[in-house]
Scaffold this motif. Structure first.
Motif, PDB file in Angstrom:
ATOM      1  N   SER A 230       0.799  -1.229   0.000  1.00 30.43           N
ATOM      2  CA  SER A 230       0.000   0.000   0.000  1.00 30.43           C
ATOM      3  C   SER A 230       0.830   1.277   0.000  1.00 30.43           C
ATOM      4  CB  SER A 230      -0.926  -0.001   1.227  1.00 30.43           C
ATOM      5  OG  SER A 230      -0.170  -0.120   2.428  1.00 30.43           O
ATOM      6  N   ASP A 231       2.153   1.150  -0.132  1.00 34.45           N
ATOM      7  CA  ASP A 231       2.995   2.350  -0.188  1.00 34.45           C
ATOM      8  C   ASP A 231       2.695   3.142  -1.468  1.00 34.45           C
ATOM      9  OD1 ASP A 231       4.153   1.545   2.147  1.00 34.45           O
ATOM     10  OD2 ASP A 231       5.950   0.682   1.202  1.00 34.45           O
ATOM     11  N   TYR A 232       2.704   4.466  -1.354  1.00 36.90           N
ATOM     12  CA  TYR A 232       2.485   5.371  -2.490  1.00 36.90           C
ATOM     13  C   TYR A 232       1.163   5.077  -3.236  1.00 36.90           C
ATOM     14  CZ  TYR A 232       7.517   5.990  -1.754  1.00 36.90           C
ATOM     15  OH  TYR A 232       8.749   6.209  -1.201  1.00 36.90           O
ATOM     16  N   MET A 233       0.188   4.654  -2.507  1.00 36.95           N
ATOM     17  CA  MET A 233      -1.049   4.232  -3.166  1.00 36.95           C
ATOM     18  C   MET A 233      -1.723   5.372  -3.919  1.00 36.95           C
ATOM     19  SD  MET A 233      -4.390   2.305  -1.614  1.00 36.95           S
ATOM     20  CE  MET A 233      -3.397   0.937  -1.034  1.00 36.95           C
ATOM     21  N   SER A 234      -1.801   6.543  -3.316  1.00 37.03           N
ATOM     22  CA  SER A 234      -2.445   7.676  -3.976  1.00 37.03           C
ATOM     23  C   SER A 234      -1.743   8.019  -5.290  1.00 37.03           C
ATOM     24  CB  SER A 234      -2.442   8.890  -3.039  1.00 37.03           C
ATOM     25  OG  SER A 234      -2.960  10.018  -3.695  1.00 37.03           O
ATOM     26  N   GLU A 235      -0.414   8.068  -5.254  1.00 40.30           N
ATOM     27  CA  GLU A 235       0.346   8.406  -6.459  1.00 40.30           C
ATOM     28  C   GLU A 235       0.174   7.339  -7.546  1.00 40.30           C
ATOM     29  OE1 GLU A 235       1.441   8.405  -3.418  1.00 40.30           O
ATOM     30  OE2 GLU A 235       2.473  10.288  -2.929  1.00 40.30           O
ATOM     31  N   LYS A 236       0.161   6.071  -7.122  1.00 43.71           N
ATOM     32  CA  LYS A 236       0.000   4.984  -8.096  1.00 43.71           C
ATOM     33  C   LYS A 236      -1.369   5.042  -8.777  1.00 43.71           C
ATOM     34  CE  LYS A 236       3.041   1.650  -5.746  1.00 43.71           C
ATOM     35  NZ  LYS A 236       3.094   0.360  -5.015  1.00 43.71           N
ATOM     36  N   VAL A 237      -2.427   5.274  -7.992  1.00 46.30           N
ATOM     37  CA  VAL A 237      -3.774   5.315  -8.574  1.00 46.30           C
ATOM     38  C   VAL A 237      -3.934   6.529  -9.473  1.00 46.30           C
ATOM     39  CG1 VAL A 237      -6.245   5.441  -8.066  1.00 46.30           C
ATOM     40  CG2 VAL A 237      -4.767   4.042  -6.632  1.00 46.30           C
ATOM     41  N   MET A 238      -3.327   7.656  -9.107  1.00 48.33           N
ATOM     42  CA  MET A 238      -3.404   8.846  -9.947  1.00 48.33           C
ATOM     43  C   MET A 238      -2.774   8.570 -11.316  1.00 48.33           C
ATOM     44  SD  MET A 238      -1.886  12.680  -9.303  1.00 48.33           S
ATOM     45  CE  MET A 238      -0.188  12.082  -9.405  1.00 48.33           C
ATOM     46  N   ARG A 239      -1.606   7.926 -11.317  1.00 43.96           N
ATOM     47  CA  ARG A 239      -0.951   7.598 -12.587  1.00 43.96           C
ATOM     48  C   ARG A 239      -1.744   6.553 -13.366  1.00 43.96           C
ATOM     49  NH1 ARG A 239       2.203   9.945  -9.362  1.00 43.96           N
ATOM     50  NH2 ARG A 239       4.085  11.091 -10.059  1.00 43.96           N
ATOM     51  N   LEU A 240      -2.360   5.654 -12.632  1.00 43.85           N
ATOM     52  CA  LEU A 240      -3.191   4.642 -13.292  1.00 43.85           C
ATOM     53  C   LEU A 240      -4.334   5.289 -14.067  1.00 43.85           C
ATOM     54  CD1 LEU A 240      -3.945   1.632 -13.670  1.00 43.85           C
ATOM     55  CD2 LEU A 240      -5.251   1.801 -11.545  1.00 43.85           C
ATOM     56  N   SER A 241      -4.915   6.338 -13.505  1.00 42.71           N
ATOM     57  CA  SER A 241      -6.042   7.000 -14.183  1.00 42.71           C
ATOM     58  C   SER A 241      -5.610   7.631 -15.507  1.00 42.71           C
ATOM     59  CB  SER A 241      -6.648   8.073 -13.270  1.00 42.71           C
ATOM     60  OG  SER A 241      -5.725   9.138 -13.055  1.00 42.71           O
ATOM     61  N   TYR A 242      -4.324   8.024 -15.629  1.00 42.75           N
ATOM     62  CA  TYR A 242      -3.816   8.576 -16.887  1.00 42.75           C
ATOM     63  C   TYR A 242      -3.495   7.474 -17.900  1.00 42.75           C
ATOM     64  CZ  TYR A 242      -3.110  12.798 -14.055  1.00 42.75           C
ATOM     65  OH  TYR A 242      -3.283  13.889 -13.228  1.00 42.75           O
ATOM     66  N   ILE A 243      -3.077   6.312 -17.399  1.00 46.39           N
ATOM     67  CA  ILE A 243      -2.595   5.250 -18.281  1.00 46.39           C
ATOM     68  C   ILE A 243      -3.733   4.422 -18.876  1.00 46.39           C
ATOM     69  CG2 ILE A 243      -1.246   3.108 -18.334  1.00 46.39           C
ATOM     70  CD1 ILE A 243       0.541   4.373 -16.155  1.00 46.39           C
ATOM     71  N   LEU A 244      -4.747   4.124 -18.089  1.00 44.09           N
ATOM     72  CA  LEU A 244      -5.787   3.186 -18.526  1.00 44.09           C
ATOM     73  C   LEU A 244      -6.451   3.563 -19.855  1.00 44.09           C
ATOM     74  CD1 LEU A 244      -7.537   2.166 -15.175  1.00 44.09           C
ATOM     75  CD2 LEU A 244      -6.167   0.722 -16.698  1.00 44.09           C
ATOM     76  N   PRO A 245      -6.782   4.831 -20.101  1.00 39.90           N
ATOM     77  CA  PRO A 245      -7.388   5.148 -21.411  1.00 39.90           C
ATOM     78  C   PRO A 245      -6.507   4.774 -22.596  1.00 39.90           C
ATOM     79  CG  PRO A 245      -7.712   6.966 -19.881  1.00 39.90           C
ATOM     80  CD  PRO A 245      -6.757   6.018 -19.228  1.00 39.90           C
ATOM     81  N   LYS A 246      -5.189   4.747 -22.391  1.00 37.76           N
ATOM     82  CA  LYS A 246      -4.269   4.407 -23.468  1.00 37.76           C
ATOM     83  C   LYS A 246      -4.183   2.898 -23.703  1.00 37.76           C
ATOM     84  CE  LYS A 246      -1.455   8.479 -22.395  1.00 37.76           C
ATOM     85  NZ  LYS A 246      -0.119   8.983 -21.983  1.00 37.76           N
ATOM     86  N   LEU A 247      -4.740   2.117 -22.766  1.00 35.81           N
ATOM     87  CA  LEU A 247      -4.656   0.667 -22.880  1.00 35.81           C
ATOM     88  C   LEU A 247      -5.962   0.030 -23.378  1.00 35.81           C
ATOM     89  CD1 LEU A 247      -2.771  -0.163 -19.544  1.00 35.81           C
ATOM     90  CD2 LEU A 247      -1.804   0.264 -21.822  1.00 35.81           C
ATOM     91  N   GLU A 248      -6.893   0.880 -23.798  1.00 33.95           N
ATOM     92  CA  GLU A 248      -8.179   0.351 -24.271  1.00 33.95           C
ATOM     93  C   GLU A 248      -7.961  -0.622 -25.432  1.00 33.95           C
ATOM     94  OE1 GLU A 248     -11.280   0.591 -23.272  1.00 33.95           O
ATOM     95  OE2 GLU A 248     -10.715   1.794 -21.545  1.00 33.95           O
ATOM     96  N   GLY A 249      -8.595  -1.770 -25.322  1.00 32.60           N
ATOM     97  CA  GLY A 249      -8.513  -2.789 -26.360  1.00 32.60           C
ATOM     98  C   GLY A 249      -7.333  -3.727 -26.218  1.00 32.60           C
ATOM     99  N   MET A 250      -6.469  -3.465 -25.236  1.00 27.17           N
ATOM    100  CA  MET A 250      -5.304  -4.321 -25.024  1.00 27.17           C
ATOM    101  C   MET A 250      -5.576  -5.326 -23.907  1.00 27.17           C
ATOM    102  SD  MET A 250      -2.134  -1.615 -25.253  1.00 27.17           S
ATOM    103  CE  MET A 250      -1.984  -0.447 -26.605  1.00 27.17           C
ATOM    104  N   THR A 251      -4.734  -6.349 -23.875  1.00 26.23           N
ATOM    105  CA  THR A 251      -4.813  -7.366 -22.829  1.00 26.23           C
ATOM    106  C   THR A 251      -3.421  -7.566 -22.253  1.00 26.23           C
ATOM    107  OG1 THR A 251      -6.599  -8.504 -23.990  1.00 26.23           O
ATOM    108  CG2 THR A 251      -5.430  -9.757 -22.300  1.00 26.23           C
ATOM    109  N   GLY A 252      -3.338  -7.599 -20.908  1.00 25.50           N
ATOM    110  CA  GLY A 252      -2.035  -7.824 -20.312  1.00 25.50           C
ATOM    111  C   GLY A 252      -1.991  -7.388 -18.855  1.00 25.50           C
ATOM    112  N   THR A 253      -0.772  -7.172 -18.345  1.00 26.37           N
ATOM    113  CA  THR A 253      -0.561  -6.831 -16.932  1.00 26.37           C
ATOM    114  C   THR A 253       0.206  -5.521 -16.842  1.00 26.37           C
ATOM    115  OG1 THR A 253      -0.478  -9.167 -16.327  1.00 26.37           O
ATOM    116  CG2 THR A 253       0.435  -7.596 -14.754  1.00 26.37           C
ATOM    117  N   LEU A 254      -0.335  -4.605 -16.016  1.00 25.01           N
ATOM    118  CA  LEU A 254       0.323  -3.333 -15.782  1.00 25.01           C
ATOM    119  C   LEU A 254       1.043  -3.412 -14.441  1.00 25.01           C
ATOM    120  CD1 LEU A 254       0.673  -0.382 -16.833  1.00 25.01           C
ATOM    121  CD2 LEU A 254      -1.299   0.204 -15.401  1.00 25.01           C
ATOM    122  N   HIS A 255       2.358  -3.130 -14.469  1.00 22.53           N
ATOM    123  CA  HIS A 255       3.181  -3.276 -13.266  1.00 22.53           C
ATOM    124  C   HIS A 255       3.413  -1.930 -12.585  1.00 22.53           C
ATOM    125  CE1 HIS A 255       4.230  -7.526 -13.919  1.00 22.53           C
ATOM    126  NE2 HIS A 255       4.211  -7.219 -15.214  1.00 22.53           N
TER     127      HIS A 255
END
Length: 272
Positions: A230-255
């Protein structure tokens, strides 16, 4: 020697005698204006009340019921729970009952309000309980729904669409109105994650805890997100919100498990 006196008798006149002998008629009591108007108003109110009662009974029979705010029940099931007695065919009765003695303890329903559309048509506005996600009970039979604060709102076999499943944690003896009975660290991590997901408007379908306490999110059916602890959770989720729209239609694992203020690399591993 006797003196003679003239005696004059004052006898009543014949007309007066007849008048006194004639039976007297009882006098009619006059009704005051106040009583007269009061009686007329009272009778008018009674007549109007009878007419209104007849209209309400005969003219306000429910023919159509619609719902707003309900995402849990089939409408017929909810209708049977609210219109649950022999007088519930009447729209006025249903409205008054909802105000003064509403049906209580309907699962997933906080309150409801009845709105008139016409004497034969009503809309029942539902306010559902606030629910963030759910976990399975230890016996695997019930779904335990909880809110943003981790307080159990409902325990039910009924599945509610649109809520996240939290897996990898065990709730032994859940009780409505009480906080989820899990480890404090897990609870804090879970509530933080659900709070940030809501803040950044991320639609996750599931959250998973592994035995080491690491967090994983399933986004849709095709993307797995590894958060690590749970370290840096806020920062990780904020970045996730920017990345997910770019991954539409893809399949895989985001690290994101190795992300920190010194290591800002984020890797998306496509599925083969």
């Amino acid at each position: 020697m006797r003196k003679e006196y003239d005696v004059v008798l004052d006898l009543p006149q014949e007309d007066s005698v007849q008048e006194e002998l004639r039976p007297k008629r009882p006098r009619r009591k006059k009704i005051s204006k106040f009583r007269f108007y009061f009686l007329n108003i009272f009778l008018g109110v009674v007549i109007l009340g009878i007419i209104a009662a007849i209209f309400i009974y005969a003219g306000c029979r429910i023919q159509k019921v619609s719902f707003e705010g309900n995402t849990v029940y089939a409408e017929e099931d909810l209708k049977n729970q609210i219109l649950n007695d022999k007088y519930s065919f009447n729209s006025v009765y249903v409205y008054l009952k909802s105000v003064f003695k509403p049906v209580e303890d309907i699962p997933f329903v906080e309150s409801y309000h009845v709105k008139f559309n016409s004497p034969t048509s009503i809309t029942i506005q539902i306010e559902q309980k606030s629910m963030m996600a759910y976990v399975m009970s230890a016996d695997g039979e019930n779904q335990v729904y909880f809110d943003d604060d981790g307080v159990v709102q409902e325990i039910s076999t009924l599945h509610v669409d649109g809520l996240m499943l939290i897996s990898g944690i065990t709730v032994e003896d859940p009780k409505k109105g009480e906080t989820l009975g899990i480890e404090e660290e897990q609870l804090e991590a879970l509530l933080s994650m659900t709070k940030y997901i809501k803040k950044y408007d991320i639609t996750a379908s599931a959250i998973y805890f592994d035995e080491a306490g690491n967090l994983y999110i399933t986004y849709g059916d095709s993307i797995q997100i590894e958060f690590g602890n749970s370290d840096y959770m806020s920062e990780k989720v904020m970045r996730l919100s920017y990345i997910l729209p770019k991954l539409e239609g893809m399949t895989g694992t985001l690290h994101l498990e190795d992300w920190n203020t010194e290591n800002t690399d984020i890797v998306f591993e496509k599925a083969e």
